[in-house]
Enzyme design. Sequence first.
Site, PDB file in Angstrom:
ATOM      1  N   CYS A   1      10.449  -6.809  -5.407  1.00 40.00           N
ATOM      2  CA  CYS A   1      10.609  -6.017  -4.196  1.00 40.00           C
ATOM      3  C   CYS A   1      10.987  -4.600  -4.594  1.00 40.00           C
ATOM      4  O   CYS A   1      11.756  -4.388  -5.521  1.00 40.00           O
ATOM      5  CB  CYS A   1      11.670  -6.629  -3.290  1.00 40.00           C
ATOM      6  SG  CYS A   1      13.279  -6.781  -4.059  1.00 40.00           S
ATOM      7  N   SER A   2      10.391  -3.638  -3.993  1.00 38.88           N
ATOM      8  CA  SER A   2      10.601  -2.214  -4.255  1.00 38.88           C
ATOM      9  C   SER A   2      10.074  -1.757  -5.605  1.00 38.88           C
ATOM     10  O   SER A   2      10.316  -0.628  -6.008  1.00 38.88           O
ATOM     11  CB  SER A   2      12.087  -1.835  -4.153  1.00 38.88           C
ATOM     12  OG  SER A   2      12.567  -2.104  -2.865  1.00 38.88           O
TER      13      SER A   2
END
Length: 164
Positions: free
Chosen positions: A147-148
């Site tokens: 994520c990210s």
Amino acid sequence: EHLLRFPFESMSMLSNITVTRVPSLPFVLATLLETESLHSVATPKVDARKVKYVLDPESNLSESASTLGPALNSIASKNGWEWEQVVGQMPSSEFMSQALLEENGLYLYCGHGGGEKAFSRSKVEELMAVRDDGIRGCRASVVLMGCSSGKLQSVNTPKENPAR
């Protein structure tokens, strides 16, 4: 930098072409200049025998580890490749340096974020420094799965962003 969140790749007028996000125009130009200086094609070359990966370094993504681990091991073993791996723990700085400096190598990261806890931005910047022979230090292709991990962040903007 304020347009980073705008989904250009979802625009209908761009649906029939490939759209890739890059951090900045200087990044693109530096990549093109390096490619030209190496007299090579723009496509990175990856030697499938030179793969290193980090899977679930914080040991809290057991489902991801149980899915990806066997799949990666199967791909490597079916082809007689011996991929170096760190699973369920943080990699050493030595492992990370070797992974990123490997000529025609591939580094895979699957964990939270973009791997900053495994190897800091400043350490990556040190590796990115140009060597004596004029070639960029970080030589491996990198795939970040977290994520990210694809979130573009400006290093020029202070952490506290005053209201505008």
